[in-house]
Design an enzyme around this catalytic site. Structure first.
Site, PDB file in Angstrom:
ATOM      1  N   ASP A 172      17.489  50.157  27.015  1.00 38.83           N
ATOM      2  CA  ASP A 172      16.612  51.310  27.184  1.00 38.83           C
ATOM      3  C   ASP A 172      16.039  51.699  25.816  1.00 38.83           C
ATOM      4  O   ASP A 172      16.169  52.820  25.356  1.00 38.83           O
ATOM      5  CB  ASP A 172      17.350  52.479  27.834  1.00 38.83           C
ATOM      6  CG  ASP A 172      18.649  52.815  27.123  1.00 38.83           C
ATOM      7  OD1 ASP A 172      19.119  51.984  26.329  1.00 38.83           O
ATOM      8  OD2 ASP A 172      19.188  53.906  27.382  1.00 38.83           O
ATOM      9  N   HIS A 179      40.138  37.085  31.343  1.00 31.73           N
ATOM     10  CA  HIS A 179      40.783  37.107  32.656  1.00 31.73           C
ATOM     11  C   HIS A 179      40.604  35.746  33.312  1.00 31.73           C
ATOM     12  O   HIS A 179      39.496  35.321  33.585  1.00 31.73           O
ATOM     13  CB  HIS A 179      40.149  38.199  33.516  1.00 31.73           C
ATOM     14  CG  HIS A 179      40.832  38.394  34.836  1.00 31.73           C
ATOM     15  ND1 HIS A 179      42.137  38.818  34.944  1.00 31.73           N
ATOM     16  CD2 HIS A 179      40.401  38.216  36.105  1.00 31.73           C
ATOM     17  CE1 HIS A 179      42.474  38.916  36.226  1.00 31.73           C
ATOM     18  NE2 HIS A 179      41.430  38.536  36.945  1.00 31.73           N
ATOM     19  N   SER A 208      44.137  35.023  39.106  1.00 26.66           N
ATOM     20  CA  SER A 208      43.923  36.418  39.496  1.00 26.66           C
ATOM     21  C   SER A 208      44.562  36.661  40.864  1.00 26.66           C
ATOM     22  O   SER A 208      45.754  36.449  41.026  1.00 26.66           O
ATOM     23  CB  SER A 208      42.428  36.747  39.478  1.00 26.66           C
ATOM     24  OG  SER A 208      42.214  38.138  39.587  1.00 26.66           O
TER      25      SER A 208
END
Length: 567
Positions: free
Chosen positions: A360, A458, A224
């Site tokens: 939720d 990633h 990265s």
């Protein structure tokens, strides 16, 4: 432990019928004693081509044999890297705390691996203040642990890291927030230090006193922001060693997930934080804020517009070390950033939610909200947001029109450290994906060594599963070995020769869909934890098989077969 001795012992006891060993001898000059340092026998990597079909059994036998011979070795089998703070206390992290590195020495080896950690950046006082509040570990060394255990290419286990397991391993934590480019100290006028480029220089100087002066190869690797840091610093590291009289050390670069494009965003957003700001604008601001140091030749090519040098396809042709074997490992994580541009996902720079993923949902039975146990999570958070005066991610707040309680519930699709929302992809967005993929492939034509799986994941090289990902039948460790074998060893004037047969150097997925490589990490539906196939994932994003097949001029069943096989 002398691995050659182990090999001979294995021959004697006939543990294996076939073991191919690649032994690369250094030049006579490279083996001379420097100063008073005594050169120890060099360890060497293994070529596992002949046993790839039964790798697990092979590695188990090697490990058992090594453990049984351990009493005969004078070298302690220590798996952990130990923290060392820099002796030069003026080179610091963002907050002024001392910079440093973790090291695991392997006295039988003349191969060194120095890894630069990633973790995005900040480019203004506002963004750095926010980063310091939420990701302080990436700006300060105050809570660094005394040891670290390496994984992936940093692992000391041969079954996890067959080519570099016995190298001298150095992990440099990222605490400068400047893509390893800055040269500004913390002062009364500067709230933060940005000294990434100087941290690298100081680490290399200290490693010279620990055995790097006797090295044959130094591999500068990073993921990265660390991968971009490799491209920005590999020439400077090579030049530093030459200035120290160590020009015989071959310096190479390995950039993982650090090859970014300065493309236009799918939709314009204001540059108010590190997520919403377009990479080009963020880097332009950062270069000034960090007082960045970039490769001299790149700066000249772009007439002092140094921000250009943060983009791989622009800086790579200017590097002197390319001839010396600077390779680019590319994990096509631009797919995940692309989805971010489209408003369909977010890259988690750092952070692990352990038992912190809440729903939720409706209660099984209604209860009054009189305490934290009886109160339904949704109602409790709604009240808490007002009571706490909560601050939530700005983009999340906008998505939910200021109903900030929604941002406390994390259900989305997830693959590795990339989170995806379930919004459908529009036709214009699919075209954008296709065009960006073509643009990305065009920038890779002249890269000498590359491994580019079309995965959303990633960063790859420090993952424990890095051996599982393949491109065109070749694993990443195998690709690294091929690259290593293709280099002629003549110091930093090395050249790349034709690789051995069956040993490709330029590996890139040709399939045109996000996450289309079947060896990519698994996509999971966070609500259920169930795995999703590529077809299910694309359908979830609104992919219309019938329409796309018609556009490609093929039957829908053929397109489905291509998606299933990753072709």
């Amino acid at each position: 432990m002398n691995l050659l001795w182990i090999y001979r012992s294995m021959e004697m006891i006939r543990v294996l019928l076939v073991l191919l060993v690649l032994l690369v001898l250094g030049s006579a000059e490279g083996r001379r004693v420097r100063g008073q340092r005594t050169q120890t026998p060099e360890s060497f990597p293994l070529d596992f081509t002949a046993v790839e079909g039964n790798m697990e059994s092979f590695m188990t036998q090697v490990k058992n044999l090594a453990q049984s011979l351990y009493p005969c070795s004078t070298q302690k089998l220590d798996q952990e890297m130990k923290l060392q703070f820099l002796r030069n206390s003026s080179v610091t992290c963002n907050d002024g705390s001392p910079a440093g590195y973790y090291i695991k020495e392997s006295r039988g080896s003349r191969r060194w691996l120095m890894f630069l950690e990633g973790g995005w950046y900040c480019f203004s006082k506002h963004t750095c203040d926010s980063r310091y509040e939420t990701m302080r570990r990436l700006m300060s060394s105050s809570k660094w642990p005394p040891t670290r255990t390496g994984t992936g290419i940093l692992s000391s286990q041969p079954e996890e890291n067959p080519h570099w397991w016995n190298a001298n391993t150095v992990f440099v934590p990222y605490c400068s927030s400047d893509v390893w480019s800055g040269s500004t100290a913390k002062t009364d006028q500067n709230d933060y230090a940005f000294m990434g480029s100087q941290i690298i220089q100081e680490v290399v100087k200290e490693l010279v006193t620990k055995g790097l002066d006797g090295a044959k190869v130094l591999l500068l690797a990073g993921s990265s922001a660390g991968g971009t840091g490799v491209l920005l610093n590999v020439d400077r590291v090579s030049e530093l060693l030459e200035d120290l009289g160590l020009g015989s050390v071959q310096v190479r670069g390995l950039a993982d997930s650090g090859w970014f494009l300065d493309h236009k965003q799918y939709r314009f957003t204001d540059c108010i934080d590190t997520i919403s700001c377009a990479p080009t604008e963020a880097i332009k601001r950062g270069v000034r804020y960090w007082n960045s140091v970039v490769p001299e030749r790149c700066s000249r090519v772009y007439n002092g517009e140094d921000w250009n040098c943060f983009f791989g396809y622009k800086v790579q042709p200017t590097l002197k070390s390319i001839a010396g074997g600077t390779g680019v490992l590319l994990n096509v994580d631009r797919v995940s950033e692309l989805l971010e541009d489209l408003g369909l996902g977010s890259v988690q720079v750092r952070g692990l939610a352990d038992s912190g993923w809440f729903l939720d949902h409706k209660q099984y039975r209604f209860t009054d909200c009189i305490d934290t146990i009886s109160c339904a999570p949704t109602e409790a958070i709604k009240r808490g947001v007002r009571y706490w005066n909560s601050v939530v991610p700005e983009r999340c707040s906008r998505v939910y029109n200021g109903e900030d309680w929604n941002c406390f519930f994390g259900y989305k699709l997830m693959v590795d450290n990339v989170h995806l929302t379930g919004q459908p992809v529009q036709e214009g967005q699919w075209r954008y994906i296709q065009n960006l993929g073509s643009e990305l492939r065009n920038t890779l034509k002249n890269v000498p060594a590359m491994f580019a799986p079309a995965c959303l994941s990633h960063e790859i090289i420090t993952r424990s599963y890095w051996m599982d990902i393949h491109v065109k039948g070749t694993s990443l460790p195998r690709a690294l070995q091929c690259w290593d074998r293709s280099l002629r060893h003549h110091g930093n004037s090395s050249s790349i020769q034709a690789p051995p047969r069956g040993c490709p150097l330029h590996l890139i997925d040709s399939c045109p869909w996000p996450h289309c490589n079947p060896t990519c990490p698994t996509i999971r539906e966070q609500l259920t934890g169930q795995e999703m196939s590529v077809i299910q994932f694309l359908t979830h994003l609104g992919f219309d098989v019938q329409r796309v097949a018609q556009q490609q001029g093929m039957e829908p069943h053929k397109l489905l077969g291509m998606l299933s096989n990753g072709t």
